[in-house]
Write an enzyme that holds these catalytic residues in place. Sequence first.
Site, PDB file in Angstrom:
ATOM      1  N   CYS A  20      23.573  62.884 141.422  1.00 35.82           N
ATOM      2  CA  CYS A  20      23.670  61.750 140.304  1.00 35.82           C
ATOM      3  C   CYS A  20      24.752  61.905 139.513  1.00 35.82           C
ATOM      4  O   CYS A  20      26.083  61.430 139.912  1.00 35.82           O
ATOM      5  CB  CYS A  20      22.457  61.903 139.758  1.00 35.82           C
ATOM      6  SG  CYS A  20      22.005  60.083 138.591  1.00 35.82           S
ATOM      7  N   HIS A  80      18.896  61.909 143.740  1.00 31.10           N
ATOM      8  CA  HIS A  80      18.441  63.051 143.480  1.00 31.10           C
ATOM      9  C   HIS A  80      17.468  63.614 144.602  1.00 31.10           C
ATOM     10  O   HIS A  80      16.396  63.309 144.788  1.00 31.10           O
ATOM     11  CB  HIS A  80      17.222  62.646 142.410  1.00 31.10           C
ATOM     12  CG  HIS A  80      18.078  62.475 141.048  1.00 31.10           C
ATOM     13  ND1 HIS A  80      18.368  63.627 139.953  1.00 31.10           N
ATOM     14  CD2 HIS A  80      18.380  61.208 140.247  1.00 31.10           C
ATOM     15  CE1 HIS A  80      18.824  62.830 139.033  1.00 31.10           C
ATOM     16  NE2 HIS A  80      19.038  61.780 139.203  1.00 31.10           N
ATOM     17  N   GLU A 137      16.637  66.667 145.067  1.00 36.15           N
ATOM     18  CA  GLU A 137      15.830  67.787 144.690  1.00 36.15           C
ATOM     19  C   GLU A 137      14.070  66.966 144.605  1.00 36.15           C
ATOM     20  O   GLU A 137      13.096  67.804 144.629  1.00 36.15           O
ATOM     21  CB  GLU A 137      16.126  68.205 143.433  1.00 36.15           C
ATOM     22  CG  GLU A 137      15.765  67.259 142.357  1.00 36.15           C
ATOM     23  CD  GLU A 137      17.186  66.547 141.880  1.00 36.15           C
ATOM     24  OE1 GLU A 137      17.537  65.980 140.718  1.00 36.15           O
ATOM     25  OE2 GLU A 137      18.053  66.205 142.708  1.00 36.15           O
TER      26      GLU A 137
END
Length: 540
Positions: free
Chosen positions: A387, A513, A515
């Site tokens: 990001c 993102h 993750e």
Amino acid sequence: MRDHQVKHIIVTGGVISGLGKGIAAASLGMLLELKGKKVTIQKLDPYLNVDPGTMNPFQHGEVFVLDDGTETDLDLGHYERFIDVNMTKANNSTAGSIYYEVLERERRGDYLGGTVQIIPHVTDEIIKRVEKPETIDPDLDIVITEIGGTVGDIESLSFLEAVRQFQQSRGRENVIILHVTLIPYIGASEELKTKPSQHSVMRLREIGLQPDILLCRTQHPLTDEVRQKLALFTNVSTNAVIQGMDAKSIYEVPLLLKKEHLGGIVMEKLQLENVTTDTSQWQQFVDHILNPEDEITVAVAGKYTAMVDAYKSIIESFIHAGVDNRCKVNIEFIEAEDLETDQGLEQVLGQVHGVLIPGGFGSRGIEGKIRAAQYAREKKIPFLGLCLGLQVAVIEYARNVVGLEKANSEEFDEHTVYPVIHLMQSQHQVTRKGASMRLGAYDCVLKAGTRSFAAYGETNISERHRHRFEVNNTYRKQLEAAGMIISGVSPDDELVEMVEIADHPWFIATQAHPEFKSRVAKTHPLFREFVKAGLAFKDK
């Protein structure tokens, strides 16, 4: 008429906060899935924010984003990672969102001029939220609902009253309560003390709720005497007083709870057929966490490093990627402001095997992040930008390679001469902060022959986003001419989604993102390949 009765488990907490209700709920969900049940988990938070989206990471930790764009509590990340199910807006509610809905109805006149009260109007709305997952998915077998906060908090009272009403209407064979509590150890007398838990249950019973299961967080095994004492004073059967020992890894918790027969106790109390479960794959995963064959160190240059829960999903993604690469990933959380000098850069980043720059907002520490990206690029250290990390990488490249010396983002300098990062067109008319960013899952098309494509192994991917600013297309040709590869774009080619550098062993940044999508059973490919590159860098 419903084909089958959906069962509900309400998870409450007492004594102190931070006991791990979210991990307990996620672990129980995993155990019940292994018993062949279709499970979902939801979080009801008593705070008055409509959602966590505008909350300071130092106070509340990470904001976890779902595919549908909902900004949620970080516990939903644990739910998704443990039971491998995509959550939706229905899986997270706050007192703020509940009161907001009730007040909107009052303004519309839905209550026909009646007095709006906590009971029944607010409690009825809470009950609707508890029931909502089963109305969305009629095939659900079990809904686990975690109530945030601790018993005794004034904010939680309406939620617990709603649970009392819900249990009364559905029956105790269909709605059970699992209470997570603390058994402190007093070193001077070498005793486990049950009194705090007794008082916690007492508060629950005053509200009209009787826990069916006590999950006792403890650093020392519970003796039979302690279990019997707790059972006597809390009116819980002795076999339903189970210990929640501290674990070396949160992924060990389901295995510890299985040894305590938690899944079987729950099935019995919900009057469901108990079946044996095979946790061998999960055991293997935990064994790989606890017994790595190698290790690397990765620097995470962030702005909220004093509160590591702000990067919870990154931490967990590195655990998953470490297992895939049979190594331990040691994370060095670096305050970005400490990287604004040459000495700080060399001292901190000179010993690591990878550099990750996570998301964030605001100008504090940005120059340190830019210098970290430059250091990783020039020293050929594996780099992953997430990001804001992509935006920082683009700014650094524009300044130091393309030659746009004062390149910047409009977020940090509204009057920058070279706005290589600018406000998204869709954001120009936005005035309200909450839930107004580019949020949720968006498609991305990867360029064949790139490292990004090699990591994913496919052309069309989808990742979750949370941002307002983007790469300015005006500068795309200049960046590419100087050696930056635009390796991923939106399907309409309007948004830069991923970049990498041609003459670098492994330098990838994404506007997304990733993750948020790494799971126990599905390590995210970017983290997997980043750790693999870190191992290769270490071996050099």
